[in-house]
Design an enzyme around this catalytic site. Sequence first.
Site, PDB file in Angstrom:
ATOM      1  N   HIS A  33       0.727  -1.219   0.222  1.00 51.90           N
ATOM      2  CA  HIS A  33       0.079   0.016   0.088  1.00 51.90           C
ATOM      3  C   HIS A  33       0.731   1.395  -0.034  1.00 51.90           C
ATOM      4  O   HIS A  33       0.334   2.321   0.349  1.00 51.90           O
ATOM      5  CB  HIS A  33      -0.843  -0.008   1.149  1.00 51.90           C
ATOM      6  CG  HIS A  33      -2.310  -0.665   1.109  1.00 51.90           C
ATOM      7  ND1 HIS A  33      -3.310  -0.542   0.396  1.00 51.90           N
ATOM      8  CD2 HIS A  33      -2.278  -2.232   1.519  1.00 51.90           C
ATOM      9  CE1 HIS A  33      -4.181  -1.702   0.442  1.00 51.90           C
ATOM     10  NE2 HIS A  33      -3.619  -2.366   1.243  1.00 51.90           N
TER      11      HIS A  33
ATOM     12  N   LYS B 177      -9.245  14.037   3.787  1.00 52.69           N
ATOM     13  CA  LYS B 177      -8.145  12.659   3.755  1.00 52.69           C
ATOM     14  C   LYS B 177      -6.999  13.028   4.743  1.00 52.69           C
ATOM     15  O   LYS B 177      -7.021  13.869   5.472  1.00 52.69           O
ATOM     16  CB  LYS B 177      -7.508  12.463   2.304  1.00 52.69           C
ATOM     17  CG  LYS B 177      -6.717  13.633   1.801  1.00 52.69           C
ATOM     18  CD  LYS B 177      -6.201  13.374   0.399  1.00 52.69           C
ATOM     19  CE  LYS B 177      -7.163  13.554  -0.618  1.00 52.69           C
ATOM     20  NZ  LYS B 177      -7.350  12.184  -1.097  1.00 52.69           N
ATOM     21  N   ARG B 178      -6.350  12.046   4.951  1.00 53.59           N
ATOM     22  CA  ARG B 178      -5.364  12.169   6.121  1.00 53.59           C
ATOM     23  C   ARG B 178      -4.181  12.870   5.657  1.00 53.59           C
ATOM     24  O   ARG B 178      -3.989  13.304   4.674  1.00 53.59           O
ATOM     25  CB  ARG B 178      -4.651  10.896   6.281  1.00 53.59           C
ATOM     26  CG  ARG B 178      -3.295  10.619   7.352  1.00 53.59           C
ATOM     27  CD  ARG B 178      -3.182   9.292   7.500  1.00 53.59           C
ATOM     28  NE  ARG B 178      -2.565   8.649   6.412  1.00 53.59           N
ATOM     29  CZ  ARG B 178      -1.227   8.482   6.088  1.00 53.59           C
ATOM     30  NH1 ARG B 178      -0.391   9.201   6.788  1.00 53.59           N
ATOM     31  NH2 ARG B 178      -0.941   7.819   5.052  1.00 53.59           N
TER      32      ARG B 178
ATOM     33  N   LYS C   9       0.189  14.357   0.178  1.00 54.47           N
ATOM     34  CA  LYS C   9      -1.176  14.743  -0.286  1.00 54.47           C
ATOM     35  C   LYS C   9      -1.530  16.166  -0.633  1.00 54.47           C
ATOM     36  O   LYS C   9      -2.493  16.349  -1.389  1.00 54.47           O
ATOM     37  CB  LYS C   9      -2.277  14.096   0.864  1.00 54.47           C
ATOM     38  CG  LYS C   9      -2.212  12.719   0.898  1.00 54.47           C
ATOM     39  CD  LYS C   9      -3.281  12.258   1.925  1.00 54.47           C
ATOM     40  CE  LYS C   9      -3.027  10.583   2.303  1.00 54.47           C
ATOM     41  NZ  LYS C   9      -3.611   9.913   0.995  1.00 54.47           N
TER      42      LYS C   9
ATOM     43  N   THR D 144      -8.839   6.041  -2.155  1.00 55.86           N
ATOM     44  CA  THR D 144     -10.295   5.730  -2.597  1.00 55.86           C
ATOM     45  C   THR D 144     -11.333   6.760  -2.350  1.00 55.86           C
ATOM     46  O   THR D 144     -12.542   6.632  -2.756  1.00 55.86           O
ATOM     47  CB  THR D 144     -10.753   4.580  -1.642  1.00 55.86           C
ATOM     48  OG1 THR D 144     -10.496   5.066  -0.147  1.00 55.86           O
ATOM     49  CG2 THR D 144      -9.786   3.131  -1.758  1.00 55.86           C
TER      50      THR D 144
ATOM     51  N   LYS E 235     -15.042   7.403  -4.241  1.00 57.99           N
ATOM     52  CA  LYS E 235     -16.354   7.853  -3.286  1.00 57.99           C
ATOM     53  C   LYS E 235     -16.832   9.161  -3.758  1.00 57.99           C
ATOM     54  O   LYS E 235     -18.162   9.374  -4.046  1.00 57.99           O
ATOM     55  CB  LYS E 235     -15.854   8.122  -2.024  1.00 57.99           C
ATOM     56  CG  LYS E 235     -15.654   6.705  -1.250  1.00 57.99           C
ATOM     57  CD  LYS E 235     -14.864   7.236   0.071  1.00 57.99           C
ATOM     58  CE  LYS E 235     -14.260   5.649   0.654  1.00 57.99           C
ATOM     59  NZ  LYS E 235     -13.245   5.905   1.713  1.00 57.99           N
TER      60      LYS E 235
END
Length: 836
Positions: A386, A576-577, A582, A683, A687
């Site tokens: 991952h 998100k985290r 990111k 993911t 969504k």
Amino acid sequence: MEQHMESVKVESKDPAPEPATRRTIPEPEHGGLDPEAIIKAFALRMRYSVARDETNATNGDGYQALAFSIRDRLMERWFETQRSYYEQDVKRVYYLSLEFLLGRLLVNNAINLGARPEHEDAMQRLGFSMEEISRLEHDAGLGNGGLGRLAACYLESASTLALPFYGYGIRYEFGIFRQKIVDGAQTEAPDPWLTYGNPWEVPRPDILIPVRFYGRSEFYEDAEKKGRFRWVDTESVFAMAYDLAAPGYENDTVNSLRLWAAKSSREFDLAQFNTGAYVAAVEDKTRSENISKVLYPPDDQYAGRELRLKQQYFFVSATIHDVIRRFKSKPDRKWSELPDKVAIQLNDTHPAVAIPELMRILIDSEGLEWTEAWSLSEKVFGYTNHTVLPEALEAWPRELFGRLLPRHMQIIEEIDSRLRHAVAEKYPNDEARVQRMAILDDLSQTVRMANLAVVGSHSVNGVAALHTDILKTRVLKDFHEFFPTKFHNKTNGVTPRRWLRQANPELSGLIDEAIGQGWTRDLEQLRGLERFASDASFLERWRGVKHARKTKLAEWMGRTHDFTIDVSSLFDVQIKRMHEYKRQLLNVLHLIALFHRIDDGDTSVEPRTVIFAGKAAPSYLMAKKIIRLIHHVAAMVNGDPRASKILKVVFVPNYDVSSAEMLFPATELSEQISTAGTEASGTGCMKAVMNGGIIIGTLDGANIEIRNEVGEENLFVFGHTAAEIATLRDQGSGSMAIIEGDPVLKRVIQRLETWEEFHPISAMLRGGDRFFHCADFASYCETQRRAAATWMRPDEWSRMSLLNSARSGNFSSDRAVAEYARDVWQVNPVPIRMKG
């Protein structure tokens, strides 16, 4: 000290039961799912389980009673499912994950029973609102983010596909921390999610499995004078099972999620207690049970490393013993049948210690020789990677690992030795390759768990096409060249039952009306929506649904967080985290640029509400500073008389599954802006698209496959590609020249530098800028302009939104799990039919 504890089950310490006799216990009458039957079941549970009646029942009591009554219906199917698996002697999948982010289960379980309207009707007749009482359920925060939510989606999809599937994890007493924002900064509070109990779980106090630590490995000769090893002088703790039902959608399959809780192998010392030494008396018990107390967040360098490794081995050991017990439950079972009856999937490297654990049991307890044990073990395990960040690949200090698990260290040393020999034989005179592939890193003196997982598994997969390609060509290149047939891709997916049917009933209803309900089980049927892409009246209804969800989100934000947002503005969402790769920071830099445009009198800026949510690991100081910066910029924007009329910035605290269910249906522009080549899959992008959100993103992770499915014209792509980023990284290109050559970016950085608190951020941007915020800034700003301009053309935006949803079928977790079942696990569906 307890030695040689190899039993897989320890019975209760209560007095011995009566001699075994064949008892006849009649099957209870199957519970109906019509409103009248639901009311009867609810009333029974309210009185006899919750101990309330109409005179004193609260909404909280209503939640408990309804949860118990739904669980009763699941229990009937649960028994039938497990009975069928045993009688048919099927091959089973065991999914090992240190995290499971389940979210609330009340509505989800009612949906999967095919009886959500009936339950809502029944509750309304009794004066309860199912929506209101469902809010009282506490999210089980048994995960940090995507990894845990993916595990939950796969658990649900496996049941929907009628696959024999078991999830295994830890029943953390305190889940992921509760995030509170104090003066714009993240603070962490405990998450005691079990305070009021958990009606969904079934404690199994009779299933107590001893898990051992420390001690030493002792050589001896068995009765046949063969040299053997045994693990002695150990300390032990018990793993007690708690089971949760995992129902499929509108079928009778109910699989199991088994979570392990640590229980001390000894009660407190009564002699110490009697002398008044209470703390000393309970100290050992408390220390043992700490193993399942707290879920540690990712990137947390201050977490007790030894306790984290204990957690991993604790749940792995209990699980492998459980798997072996189930395998041996059939008489005359041969070990050669193990790969025909057992498939174990490792969700990332956290459970990789399962490989030496299974080897230890097969060799030390069952007497198999190494070659046979290794062949069986390799055929049983599959490994899902991952991460593409090399520094995120898990490694444990060799000294710590050997002290905690000495026999496993010995087995890993043997695996490593054999691997080195095989590599050297295939690539003579290439010691550098041998060192790169070794499980035991000679330089850092660590155990490299990803290397162990690759070597010990027959299947290694990435979770998006780009991710898998990076694994093959960069991160695990040597292993791909050595084991080319092991590597393949399995792009992630999410369950449409949770993320569309449950989270967005308004859009689900419109889709049902247009194409029927078959999409809930076969998401590819959403393609039927494409015929409405040019239907003006349908697109208007589509916009109406999105507006309704934006309104619902605004009401929720006002009620729970005291935020006020404009539902007529563009909802630009990044949830998100918190992590540098990111690039929440890139979003903030653009916000400052937007503020500058407004401040300069630019009237072309479209109205926009920018929504952030996400947690930073407690010790991840840069991520926490970015959260602080978001709030600082929000205060600047929201407090400015001119800017606040056009632009709004909000940060939703304590992001979890339930808040995600509110945010994704309302998302219009979905920020998927990670540095290309750093996000394994993601993911959240799936969504958002499923709910008609349109991505602004880089060609990273699953964004590439989404582009391929929905069409490049239906999302907003910007920035350097993964190959271009790799070139920039190799060239060592600094960001100073980029900043000096871009007046917009330079002005943004200069404003940052006026805020002393954020000098570490501005220094990072002017210095290494490891995740290339500056390199992608101009492209991002230009693409944001294009996205906002498109949003101002409602018919065009709605058409893009509809096509995103219509073409999201490939991102169902049903598709992903079916691919695993076919290509990795080799398991077939086992349809369950309830009797009567």
